[in-house]
Design a protein around this motif. Structure first.
Motif, PDB file in Angstrom:
ATOM      1  N   MET A   1       0.832  -1.212   0.000  1.00  0.00           N
ATOM      2  CA  MET A   1       0.000   0.000   0.000  1.00  0.00           C
ATOM      3  C   MET A   1       0.860   1.253   0.000  1.00  0.00           C
ATOM      4  O   MET A   1       0.550   2.238  -0.696  1.00  0.00           O
ATOM      5  CB  MET A   1      -0.926  -0.010   1.221  1.00  0.00           C
ATOM      6  CG  MET A   1      -2.015  -1.073   1.170  1.00  0.00           C
ATOM      7  SD  MET A   1      -2.778  -1.384   2.785  1.00  0.00           S
ATOM      8  CE  MET A   1      -3.399   0.246   3.190  1.00  0.00           C
ATOM      9  N   ALA A   2       1.968   1.217   0.766  1.00  0.00           N
ATOM     10  CA  ALA A   2       2.832   2.398   0.850  1.00  0.00           C
ATOM     11  C   ALA A   2       3.638   2.606  -0.427  1.00  0.00           C
ATOM     12  O   ALA A   2       3.796   3.744  -0.889  1.00  0.00           O
ATOM     13  CB  ALA A   2       3.775   2.253   2.049  1.00  0.00           C
ATOM     14  N   VAL A   3       4.135   1.521  -1.003  1.00  0.00           N
ATOM     15  CA  VAL A   3       5.016   1.632  -2.163  1.00  0.00           C
ATOM     16  C   VAL A   3       4.235   1.848  -3.453  1.00  0.00           C
ATOM     17  O   VAL A   3       4.652   2.616  -4.331  1.00  0.00           O
ATOM     18  CB  VAL A   3       5.907   0.379  -2.277  1.00  0.00           C
ATOM     19  CG1 VAL A   3       6.742   0.412  -3.554  1.00  0.00           C
ATOM     20  CG2 VAL A   3       6.821   0.269  -1.049  1.00  0.00           C
ATOM     21  N   HIS A   4       3.088   1.196  -3.594  1.00  0.00           N
ATOM     22  CA  HIS A   4       2.367   1.209  -4.869  1.00  0.00           C
ATOM     23  C   HIS A   4       1.026   1.947  -4.792  1.00  0.00           C
ATOM     24  O   HIS A   4       0.253   1.899  -5.754  1.00  0.00           O
ATOM     25  CB  HIS A   4       2.133  -0.231  -5.343  1.00  0.00           C
ATOM     26  CG  HIS A   4       3.402  -0.993  -5.563  1.00  0.00           C
ATOM     27  ND1 HIS A   4       4.226  -0.780  -6.646  1.00  0.00           N
ATOM     28  CD2 HIS A   4       4.006  -1.959  -4.805  1.00  0.00           C
ATOM     29  CE1 HIS A   4       5.272  -1.594  -6.570  1.00  0.00           C
ATOM     30  NE2 HIS A   4       5.168  -2.311  -5.458  1.00  0.00           N
ATOM     31  N   SER A   5       0.757   2.598  -3.674  1.00  0.00           N
ATOM     32  CA  SER A   5      -0.459   3.418  -3.522  1.00  0.00           C
ATOM     33  C   SER A   5      -1.721   2.628  -3.871  1.00  0.00           C
ATOM     34  O   SER A   5      -2.589   3.104  -4.624  1.00  0.00           O
ATOM     35  CB  SER A   5      -0.365   4.685  -4.392  1.00  0.00           C
ATOM     36  OG  SER A   5       0.762   5.449  -4.021  1.00  0.00           O
ATOM     37  N   CYS A   6      -1.812   1.422  -3.364  1.00  0.00           N
ATOM     38  CA  CYS A   6      -2.994   0.595  -3.618  1.00  0.00           C
ATOM     39  C   CYS A   6      -3.844   0.500  -2.358  1.00  0.00           C
ATOM     40  O   CYS A   6      -3.402   0.851  -1.252  1.00  0.00           O
ATOM     41  CB  CYS A   6      -2.586  -0.793  -4.092  1.00  0.00           C
ATOM     42  SG  CYS A   6      -1.556  -1.708  -2.925  1.00  0.00           S
ATOM     43  N   THR A   7      -5.049   0.022  -2.515  1.00  0.00           N
ATOM     44  CA  THR A   7      -5.949  -0.144  -1.383  1.00  0.00           C
ATOM     45  C   THR A   7      -5.626  -1.446  -0.641  1.00  0.00           C
ATOM     46  O   THR A   7      -4.927  -2.323  -1.190  1.00  0.00           O
ATOM     47  CB  THR A   7      -7.403  -0.200  -1.857  1.00  0.00           C
ATOM     48  OG1 THR A   7      -7.591  -1.399  -2.640  1.00  0.00           O
ATOM     49  CG2 THR A   7      -7.749   1.023  -2.713  1.00  0.00           C
ATOM     50  N   PRO A   8      -6.122  -1.605   0.593  1.00  0.00           N
ATOM     51  CA  PRO A   8      -5.896  -2.858   1.319  1.00  0.00           C
ATOM     52  C   PRO A   8      -6.404  -4.079   0.554  1.00  0.00           C
ATOM     53  O   PRO A   8      -5.755  -5.129   0.543  1.00  0.00           O
ATOM     54  CB  PRO A   8      -6.675  -2.662   2.623  1.00  0.00           C
ATOM     55  CG  PRO A   8      -6.706  -1.188   2.824  1.00  0.00           C
ATOM     56  CD  PRO A   8      -6.811  -0.603   1.446  1.00  0.00           C
ATOM     57  N   GLU A   9      -7.555  -3.933  -0.108  1.00  0.00           N
ATOM     58  CA  GLU A   9      -8.099  -5.053  -0.870  1.00  0.00           C
ATOM     59  C   GLU A   9      -7.214  -5.384  -2.067  1.00  0.00           C
ATOM     60  O   GLU A   9      -6.971  -6.564  -2.367  1.00  0.00           O
ATOM     61  CB  GLU A   9      -9.519  -4.727  -1.345  1.00  0.00           C
ATOM     62  CG  GLU A   9     -10.191  -5.889  -2.059  1.00  0.00           C
ATOM     63  CD  GLU A   9     -11.624  -5.569  -2.466  1.00  0.00           C
ATOM     64  OE1 GLU A   9     -12.271  -6.448  -3.064  1.00  0.00           O
ATOM     65  OE2 GLU A   9     -12.085  -4.448  -2.177  1.00  0.00           O
ATOM     66  N   GLN A  10      -6.716  -4.355  -2.754  1.00  0.00           N
ATOM     67  CA  GLN A  10      -5.825  -4.591  -3.886  1.00  0.00           C
ATOM     68  C   GLN A  10      -4.529  -5.262  -3.427  1.00  0.00           C
ATOM     69  O   GLN A  10      -4.019  -6.170  -4.092  1.00  0.00           O
ATOM     70  CB  GLN A  10      -5.512  -3.270  -4.591  1.00  0.00           C
ATOM     71  CG  GLN A  10      -6.662  -2.699  -5.399  1.00  0.00           C
ATOM     72  CD  GLN A  10      -6.332  -1.339  -5.963  1.00  0.00           C
ATOM     73  OE1 GLN A  10      -5.630  -0.549  -5.341  1.00  0.00           O
ATOM     74  NE2 GLN A  10      -6.846  -1.053  -7.162  1.00  0.00           N
TER      75      GLN A  10
ATOM     76  N   ASP B   1       0.987  -4.969 -11.878  1.00  0.00           N
ATOM     77  CA  ASP B   1       0.609  -4.361 -13.164  1.00  0.00           C
ATOM     78  C   ASP B   1      -0.862  -4.613 -13.474  1.00  0.00           C
ATOM     79  O   ASP B   1      -1.548  -3.739 -14.023  1.00  0.00           O
ATOM     80  CB  ASP B   1       1.487  -4.924 -14.293  1.00  0.00           C
ATOM     81  CG  ASP B   1       2.927  -4.421 -14.187  1.00  0.00           C
ATOM     82  OD1 ASP B   1       3.165  -3.424 -13.483  1.00  0.00           O
ATOM     83  OD2 ASP B   1       3.812  -5.064 -14.791  1.00  0.00           O
ATOM     84  N   ARG B   2      -1.351  -5.795 -13.112  1.00  0.00           N
ATOM     85  CA  ARG B   2      -2.742  -6.108 -13.431  1.00  0.00           C
ATOM     86  C   ARG B   2      -3.729  -5.299 -12.580  1.00  0.00           C
ATOM     87  O   ARG B   2      -4.830  -4.998 -13.017  1.00  0.00           O
ATOM     88  CB  ARG B   2      -3.008  -7.589 -13.211  1.00  0.00           C
ATOM     89  CG  ARG B   2      -4.201  -8.131 -13.977  1.00  0.00           C
ATOM     90  CD  ARG B   2      -4.370  -9.603 -13.792  1.00  0.00           C
ATOM     91  NE  ARG B   2      -5.030  -9.923 -12.535  1.00  0.00           N
ATOM     92  CZ  ARG B   2      -6.341  -9.847 -12.349  1.00  0.00           C
ATOM     93  NH1 ARG B   2      -7.130  -9.408 -13.341  1.00  0.00           N
ATOM     94  NH2 ARG B   2      -6.883 -10.149 -11.217  1.00  0.00           N
ATOM     95  N   HIS B   3      -3.319  -4.933 -11.373  1.00  0.00           N
ATOM     96  CA  HIS B   3      -4.238  -4.225 -10.478  1.00  0.00           C
ATOM     97  C   HIS B   3      -4.051  -2.718 -10.492  1.00  0.00           C
ATOM     98  O   HIS B   3      -4.746  -2.004  -9.779  1.00  0.00           O
ATOM     99  CB  HIS B   3      -4.050  -4.734  -9.042  1.00  0.00           C
ATOM    100  CG  HIS B   3      -4.672  -6.084  -8.832  1.00  0.00           C
ATOM    101  ND1 HIS B   3      -6.000  -6.258  -8.530  1.00  0.00           N
ATOM    102  CD2 HIS B   3      -4.134  -7.348  -8.899  1.00  0.00           C
ATOM    103  CE1 HIS B   3      -6.258  -7.552  -8.407  1.00  0.00           C
ATOM    104  NE2 HIS B   3      -5.147  -8.232  -8.620  1.00  0.00           N
ATOM    105  N   ARG B   4      -3.130  -2.229 -11.288  1.00  0.00           N
ATOM    106  CA  ARG B   4      -2.998  -0.776 -11.428  1.00  0.00           C
ATOM    107  C   ARG B   4      -4.120  -0.208 -12.265  1.00  0.00           C
ATOM    108  O   ARG B   4      -4.531  -0.789 -13.239  1.00  0.00           O
ATOM    109  CB  ARG B   4      -1.642  -0.441 -12.071  1.00  0.00           C
ATOM    110  CG  ARG B   4      -0.520  -0.437 -11.048  1.00  0.00           C
ATOM    111  CD  ARG B   4       0.807  -0.125 -11.708  1.00  0.00           C
ATOM    112  NE  ARG B   4       1.866   0.028 -10.713  1.00  0.00           N
ATOM    113  CZ  ARG B   4       3.133   0.124 -10.994  1.00  0.00           C
ATOM    114  NH1 ARG B   4       3.538   0.114 -12.263  1.00  0.00           N
ATOM    115  NH2 ARG B   4       4.036   0.281 -10.031  1.00  0.00           N
TER     116      ARG B   4
END
Length: 225
Positions: A168-177, A222-225
């Motif tokens: 989450m910190a490195v790739h700015s994704c949500t907890p679910e992602q 890459d798939r979840h971006r």
């Protein structure tokens, strides 16, 4: 009165503790913890520490919170002690999950030693198991596997949560992602989820994950971006 000192023969890591006292030849012991691998050794050591003048052994099982198939060996060891020393033995006050296991094993929950005595004293092949006893044995195995899975999940949860935080910190994704990334990377690299999570966590301050895990993580990210 002879005092059986708590922890005298039991190592700190043992899941079961047996303490109590001996008064006028009557040993009143209290079991606390879990009847799992190693519990029979704890019982054997505790019984060996009893005075030779012991004429009766009563084991209070109310403090036992969990039991698997090792508990049946525990009962047989207690029965064997009674036969060898020619003293009455009892294991009473079963509650909760251990009591349910006794029921599934087809033992009397008020007097389980009677059935264990029959097994220990058998001199020939036992009777053909009934459909009910086979079903109970299967249920017992299923319960044991379920407990082991739950324990493994609890052990793995902290490192998985840490890995999600890193993603989450490195790739700015949500907890679910982050969860889906870990799971897909595990599948793509054919690596256990906990191992992938540990590699991600370690990479925050140490070496990068192994090549196959790194490639799988990159594809999942890459798939979840």
């Amino acid at each position: 009165m002879t005092r059986v000192m708590e922890g005298q023969l039991t190592r700190d890591e043992d899941p079961l503790v047996i303490d109590g006292r001996v008064n006028a030849g009557r040993a009143v012991l209290t079991a606390r913890g879990e009847l799992v691998h190693g519990c029979t050794r704890v019982l054997t050591q505790r019984l060996a520490a009893l005075p030779a003048s012991t004429s009766h052994v009563e084991l209070d099982m109310a403090g036992v919170v969990f039991m698997d198939t090792a508990g049946l060996q525990f009962l047989e060891a207690l029965v064997a002690y009674g036969l060898r020393c020619e003293v009455p033995v009892a294991a009473t006050h079963w509650t909760g999950q251990p009591r349910r296991i006794l029921e599934l094993a087809g033992l009397d929950t008020d007097d389980p030693l009677h059935s264990a005595h029959t097994r220990a004293d058998s001199r020939g092949p036992g009777p053909v198991p009934s459909a009910v006893s086979l079903e109970r044995a299967e249920q017992l195995l299923g319960l044991r596997e379920e407990v082991e899975q739950l324990r493994h999940a609890l052990d793995s949860r902290p490192v998985i949560d840490q890995a999600r935080g890193v993603l989450m910190a490195v790739h700015s994704c949500t907890p679910e992602q982050a969860w889906h990334i870990l799971r897909e990377a595990s599948q793509l690299s054919n690596t256990k989820l906990r191992t992938v999570a540990a590699a991600v966590t370690d990479s925050a301050t140490g070496p990068a994950p192994p090549h196959e895990v790194r490639s799988a993580l990159r594809a999942a990210i890459d798939r979840h971006r």
